[in-house]
Write an enzyme that holds these catalytic residues in place. Structure first.
Site, short mmCIF file in Angstrom:
data_model
loop_
_atom_site.label_atom_id
_atom_site.label_comp_id
_atom_site.label_asym_id
_atom_site.label_seq_id
_atom_site.Cartn_x
_atom_site.Cartn_y
_atom_site.Cartn_z
N SER A 116 0.82 -1.21 0.00
CA SER A 116 0.00 0.00 0.00
C SER A 116 0.86 1.28 0.00
O SER A 116 1.67 1.46 -0.90
CB SER A 116 -0.95 -0.07 1.20
OG SER A 116 -1.92 0.93 1.09
N HIS A 165 -7.56 -5.59 0.26
CA HIS A 165 -6.38 -4.77 0.55
C HIS A 165 -5.57 -5.24 1.76
O HIS A 165 -4.38 -4.97 1.86
CB HIS A 165 -6.79 -3.30 0.72
CG HIS A 165 -5.64 -2.36 0.55
ND1 HIS A 165 -4.98 -2.20 -0.65
CD2 HIS A 165 -5.01 -1.53 1.42
CE1 HIS A 165 -4.00 -1.32 -0.50
NE2 HIS A 165 -3.99 -0.90 0.74
#
Ligand SMILES: *[C@@H]1O[C@H](CO)[C@@H](O)[C@H](O)[C@H]1NC(C)=O
Ligand SMILES: *[C@@H]1O[C@H](CO)[C@@H](O)[C@H](O)[C@H]1NC(C)=O
Length: 398
Positions: A171, A374
């Site tokens: 990320s 995610h």
């Protein structure tokens, strides 16, 4: 590289079908990164690294794996976490699952970063994190990429003695790599391969209605936060502890899961209730609000560019009314990209566009599990089979 390819085969065989059976180790609950690493008997060091702009960071190092005395020089690898997160991400699932241990076990010198401002990296040569909060927290991920990473890379290479390192990010940990290699291209040559998991660059396919609404009003939100002097997202220990116990109970687990899944993508099969108390032992951690604002600005503008301070201040800082775009064509490091079909924060279409802009692509890997979200890059029950075996296989080719 002196790593035995056979180790990987053993790793793959060992993990095949097993990871979903091995229970999580509850002894990590309530421990921080260093305590977890020591809890499992791995040799750990903490290093302080001072950046050019005075921030004092704490990075952790796992010197070698368990069945090894560390006598041979090992190739270094730097692991970098995402927003609101810390070094704990890379060890929270324990040995045989978390990436830091797997890499140490197959012969890497493993370094785990902590971005400026998180609970480990809160010192500064002249500023006080509390008294000077306005000035201290005046950074976004741009500064993490531009100042933290070069200082860390130079430190790691000088301690290890090698001529280059491996970079692994999740990320925001991937965005800061892009900032570094587009603004200081000379660092591209010091990185042998960048393995990027869920990489957010331009985010034109963001589809979550709440995130889109926040992005629409980002400049108003920023002004409001400034007015009330909210510079830092501070975590409250009691809230973490409450989340750790509440969310780990059957019944309330589904409620917590539902809230989190709204923003990261729903993947119930890969979220084990037993990881929840370990996760909330270290998450969320402190960040500058500007880190989040910078992403929301990008969702609004559809561009991957430096912080937007408004046209007047932009002119002063950048010499142009619009902030400069990060030029991905400057990245000469080979990049391996790993992404998930059900990642709400970083849409797979945006990752595919990002990959098509890169000069050197070492791997283009859509994780073969349709619900992959995610968080799964760090916390999926089957993350070894689904992702790490592939990621390590490609790393060993560089
Ligand atoms: C913070 O950094 C200063 C300046 O380098 C140092 O004197 C001080 O001991 C550090 N504080 C902590 C808590 O590490
Ligand atoms: C990704 O973007 C596409 C196109 O905008 C959208 O249909 C899809 O729902 C998005 N995926 C996720 C997981 O948000």
């Amino acid at each position: 590289m002196s790593l035995l390819p056979a180790t990987l085969v053993i790793l793959a065989t060992f993990h095949h079908g097993l990871s979903s059976v091995v229970p999580f180790d509850a002894s990590d609950v309530g421990l921080n990164t260093v305590q977890m690493i020591e809890n499992h008997g791995y040799p750990c060091e903490s290093h302080t690294i001072t950046t050019e702009d005075g921030y004092i960071l704490v990075y952790h190092r796992i010197l070698h794996g368990k069945n090894d005395d560390g006598s041979v020089q090992k190739p270094p690898v730097l692991l970098m976490h995402g927003t609101f997160s810390s070094s704990a991400d890379y060890v929270s699932m324990g040995p045989d699952r978390s990436l830091a241990y797997l890499l140490a076990d197959i012969g890497y010198d493993v370094w785990i970063g902590n971005a400026r401002g998180n609970e480990w990296s809160r010192n500064h040569t002249t500023l006080d994190v509390v008294k000077d909060a306005e000035e201290y927290f005046d950074f976004s991920w741009h500064e993490i990429g531009y100042y933290d990473l070069p200082a860390a890379i130079d430190h790691i290479l000088s301690v290890n003695g090698g001529d280059g390192l491996h970079y692994v990010g999740h990320s925001q940990g991937t965005t800061v790599f892009m900032v570094l290699t587009t603004t200081r291209p000379e660092y591209s040559d010091k990185i042998k391969l960048a393995s990027l998991m869920g990489p957010p660059a331009a985010m034109t396919h963001q589809s979550n209605p709440i995130i889109l609404e926040l992005a629409k009003y980002i400049f108003e939100i920023e002004a409001l936060f400034k007015k009330y002097k909210f510079y830092e997202l501070t975590y409250v220990k009691e809230i973490r502890e409450f989340a750790a116990s509440y969310c780990a109970q059957p019944g309330s687990f589904e409620i917590c899961e539902g809230i989190i899944f709204e923003f990261i993508g729903a993947d119930a099969p890969q979220l084990d209730i037993n990881i929840v108390p370990v996760l909330f032992s270290n998450m969320p951690t402190n960040s500058a609000w500007k880190q989040l604002f910078h992403y929301l600005q990008e969702i609004k503008s559809g561009e991957f560019c430096q912080y937007d301070h408004g046209s007047e201040k932009n002119l002063e800082i950048y010499g142009s009314a619009r902030p400069p775009v990060y030029d991905l064509s400057k990245i000469s490091t080979p990049v391996a990209a790993y992404y998930g079909k059900n990642d709400v924060l970083v849409n797979y279409t945006d990752v595919q566009i990002f990959i098509s802009d890169l000069p050197t692509v070492a791997n283009d890997y859509l994780v073969p599990f349709d619900l992959f979200n995610h968080f799964d890059f760090m916390y999926a029950t089957d993350v070894v089979d689904l992702l790490y075996v592939e990621l390590i296989k490609v790393m060993q080719q560089y």
